[in-house]
Design a protein around this motif. Sequence first.
Motif, PDB file in Angstrom:
ATOM      1  N   PRO A  86       0.769  -1.241   0.000  1.00 24.80           N
ATOM      2  CA  PRO A  86       0.000   0.000   0.000  1.00 24.80           C
ATOM      3  C   PRO A  86       0.808   1.306   0.000  1.00 24.80           C
ATOM      4  CG  PRO A  86       0.201  -0.775   2.249  1.00 24.80           C
ATOM      5  CD  PRO A  86       0.934  -1.774   1.379  1.00 24.80           C
ATOM      6  N   LEU A  87       2.142   1.234  -0.080  1.00 26.64           N
ATOM      7  CA  LEU A  87       2.945   2.426   0.164  1.00 26.64           C
ATOM      8  C   LEU A  87       2.589   3.600  -0.749  1.00 26.64           C
ATOM      9  CD1 LEU A  87       5.292   3.861   1.636  1.00 26.64           C
ATOM     10  CD2 LEU A  87       6.816   2.951  -0.128  1.00 26.64           C
ATOM     11  N   LEU A  88       2.518   3.364  -2.064  1.00 24.33           N
ATOM     12  CA  LEU A  88       2.320   4.483  -2.985  1.00 24.33           C
ATOM     13  C   LEU A  88       0.971   5.168  -2.765  1.00 24.33           C
ATOM     14  CD1 LEU A  88       3.832   2.971  -6.268  1.00 24.33           C
ATOM     15  CD2 LEU A  88       4.917   4.513  -4.603  1.00 24.33           C
ATOM     16  N   GLY A  89      -0.069   4.392  -2.590  1.00 23.31           N
ATOM     17  CA  GLY A  89      -1.384   4.977  -2.360  1.00 23.31           C
ATOM     18  C   GLY A  89      -1.446   5.742  -1.051  1.00 23.31           C
ATOM     19  N   ARG A  90      -0.849   5.191  -0.015  1.00 23.29           N
ATOM     20  CA  ARG A  90      -0.887   5.866   1.288  1.00 23.29           C
ATOM     21  C   ARG A  90      -0.006   7.115   1.296  1.00 23.29           C
ATOM     22  NH1 ARG A  90      -1.259   1.279   6.090  1.00 23.29           N
ATOM     23  NH2 ARG A  90      -3.058   0.165   5.230  1.00 23.29           N
ATOM     24  N   LEU A  91       1.076   7.068   0.552  1.00 23.00           N
ATOM     25  CA  LEU A  91       1.918   8.254   0.473  1.00 23.00           C
ATOM     26  C   LEU A  91       1.178   9.384  -0.220  1.00 23.00           C
ATOM     27  CD1 LEU A  91       4.605   9.646   0.928  1.00 23.00           C
ATOM     28  CD2 LEU A  91       5.492   8.530  -1.138  1.00 23.00           C
ATOM     29  N   ASN A  92       0.483   9.075  -1.291  1.00 21.76           N
ATOM     30  CA  ASN A  92      -0.322  10.101  -1.962  1.00 21.76           C
ATOM     31  C   ASN A  92      -1.414  10.625  -1.028  1.00 21.76           C
ATOM     32  OD1 ASN A  92      -1.262  11.541  -4.512  1.00 21.76           O
ATOM     33  ND2 ASN A  92      -3.091  10.355  -4.014  1.00 21.76           N
ATOM     34  N   GLY A  93      -2.064   9.722  -0.295  1.00 20.02           N
ATOM     35  CA  GLY A  93      -3.099  10.137   0.638  1.00 20.02           C
ATOM     36  C   GLY A  93      -2.565  11.066   1.714  1.00 20.02           C
ATOM     37  N   ALA A  94      -1.356  10.787   2.209  1.00 23.22           N
ATOM     38  CA  ALA A  94      -0.748  11.644   3.223  1.00 23.22           C
ATOM     39  C   ALA A  94      -0.428  13.023   2.661  1.00 23.22           C
ATOM     40  CB  ALA A  94       0.513  10.982   3.769  1.00 23.22           C
ATOM     41  N   LEU A  95      -0.001  13.067   1.402  1.00 27.41           N
ATOM     42  CA  LEU A  95       0.282  14.356   0.763  1.00 27.41           C
ATOM     43  C   LEU A  95      -1.006  15.149   0.538  1.00 27.41           C
ATOM     44  CD1 LEU A  95       2.939  13.102  -1.813  1.00 27.41           C
ATOM     45  CD2 LEU A  95       3.381  14.622   0.124  1.00 27.41           C
ATOM     46  N   VAL A  96      -2.095  14.454   0.225  1.00 29.08           N
ATOM     47  CA  VAL A  96      -3.391  15.130   0.075  1.00 29.08           C
ATOM     48  C   VAL A  96      -3.805  15.752   1.404  1.00 29.08           C
ATOM     49  CG1 VAL A  96      -5.856  14.783  -0.347  1.00 29.08           C
ATOM     50  CG2 VAL A  96      -4.169  13.712  -1.853  1.00 29.08           C
ATOM     51  N   ARG A  97      -3.658  15.005   2.494  1.00 24.32           N
ATOM     52  CA  ARG A  97      -4.026  15.537   3.812  1.00 24.32           C
ATOM     53  C   ARG A  97      -3.137  16.715   4.197  1.00 24.32           C
ATOM     54  NH1 ARG A  97      -4.442   9.983   4.649  1.00 24.32           N
ATOM     55  NH2 ARG A  97      -2.416   9.890   5.692  1.00 24.32           N
ATOM     56  N   TYR A  98      -1.865  16.630   3.848  1.00 23.00           N
ATOM     57  CA  TYR A  98      -0.960  17.742   4.123  1.00 23.00           C
ATOM     58  C   TYR A  98      -1.426  19.005   3.398  1.00 23.00           C
ATOM     59  CZ  TYR A  98       3.284  20.596   4.100  1.00 23.00           C
ATOM     60  OH  TYR A  98       4.175  21.637   4.237  1.00 23.00           O
ATOM     61  N   GLU A  99      -1.827  18.844   2.145  1.00 26.55           N
ATOM     62  CA  GLU A  99      -2.283  19.987   1.355  1.00 26.55           C
ATOM     63  C   GLU A  99      -3.529  20.625   1.978  1.00 26.55           C
ATOM     64  OE1 GLU A  99      -2.638  22.859  -1.636  1.00 26.55           O
ATOM     65  OE2 GLU A  99      -0.946  21.625  -0.949  1.00 26.55           O
ATOM     66  N   GLN A 100      -4.409  19.795   2.504  1.00 27.06           N
ATOM     67  CA  GLN A 100      -5.638  20.316   3.113  1.00 27.06           C
ATOM     68  C   GLN A 100      -5.354  21.153   4.350  1.00 27.06           C
ATOM     69  OE1 GLN A 100      -7.693  16.599   3.695  1.00 27.06           O
ATOM     70  NE2 GLN A 100      -8.571  16.588   1.621  1.00 27.06           N
ATOM     71  N   GLN A 101      -4.218  20.890   5.016  1.00 28.54           N
ATOM     72  CA  GLN A 101      -3.879  21.601   6.248  1.00 28.54           C
ATOM     73  C   GLN A 101      -2.743  22.603   6.050  1.00 28.54           C
ATOM     74  OE1 GLN A 101      -2.922  18.416   8.950  1.00 28.54           O
ATOM     75  NE2 GLN A 101      -4.947  17.464   8.785  1.00 28.54           N
ATOM     76  N   ARG A 102      -2.224  22.668   4.845  1.00 32.11           N
ATOM     77  CA  ARG A 102      -1.036  23.493   4.581  1.00 32.11           C
ATOM     78  C   ARG A 102      -1.330  24.980   4.754  1.00 32.11           C
ATOM     79  NH1 ARG A 102       0.696  26.170   0.022  1.00 32.11           N
ATOM     80  NH2 ARG A 102      -1.080  25.323  -1.182  1.00 32.11           N
ATOM     81  N   LEU A 103      -0.381  25.672   5.403  1.00 31.20           N
ATOM     82  CA  LEU A 103      -0.476  27.120   5.507  1.00 31.20           C
ATOM     83  C   LEU A 103      -0.210  27.738   4.138  1.00 31.20           C
ATOM     84  CD1 LEU A 103       1.519  27.694   8.832  1.00 31.20           C
ATOM     85  CD2 LEU A 103      -0.967  27.611   8.533  1.00 31.20           C
TER      86      LEU A 103
END
Length: 271
Positions: A86-103
């Motif tokens: 699952p690494l690639l999918g979860r890495l993309n998901g983590a980057l999506v969540r980061y973007e949602q919270q990014r300053l």
Amino acid sequence: MDAPLHAEPLDVPAELALVAIDMEKYSQIPEAKMAAARCDVDDIVATVLAECELPDPQELPGGYKDNGDGAILLFPPSVLARLVDPLLGRLNGALVRYEQQRLASSPVLRLRASVHVGPLSLPDHRGDAINDTTRLLDSRATRQALSAAKDSGGFLAAALSEIAYRRTVHAGRTPDLGSHHFLGVAARVSDKPGFEQPCRIHVPGLTGPAVRLYLTDATSPTAAPASVPQPSDAPTTPAPGSGGTFQFHGQVSDSTIADRIETLRIDRRQR
């Protein structure tokens, strides 16, 4: 107990699984924010590795190679499939969540990645495996695939070497990813004219055909070669009503496609 074999200079080093990552437009980030952005990427990667129950590369001697705007991570070859799913999918998901919270003052984090497996000596990192992993990461296809990720709301594009693909996806070791999630391409690097290797491109959330629109080096690695017409072959005319197949990979704006279409079936499986 048998004594360990003495390593000779021409012995093949042990195989390792390799993952390379690279931050998009890292050099365009203001210098004062580079360290923080890179730290955020390292934290995201470390968290996702733990979620996937993957070993920490830094616990392997020479298992972590910092490249400034990215890194090369080394793993035991037995975990190769988990480096894809699952690494690639979860890495993309983590980057999506980061973007949602990014300053607003923080840079957008988008990554290219590559996955490979091959012999590599440690701790000096000598061998073709690390060179090929880096070139897959830098290939024109992987860079173009990141544009597909952007347009679909994603933040990751990855390239798998053909051997990594066959040992994982083709072998049925990736339960959430199938062959239709990958696109066969010829990996080429602009400043390495002698390098060309087949690989598989993956953008989490998209199928291979959806990514094909963005790539100039797409191939059909598994397709049989077209037969060469022989002099005795006579051209044939399709029988009336025999039908045909049309594939459209983008919006069709022209109302006239054929003179007459009797039956139209829409296949939405790749949506």
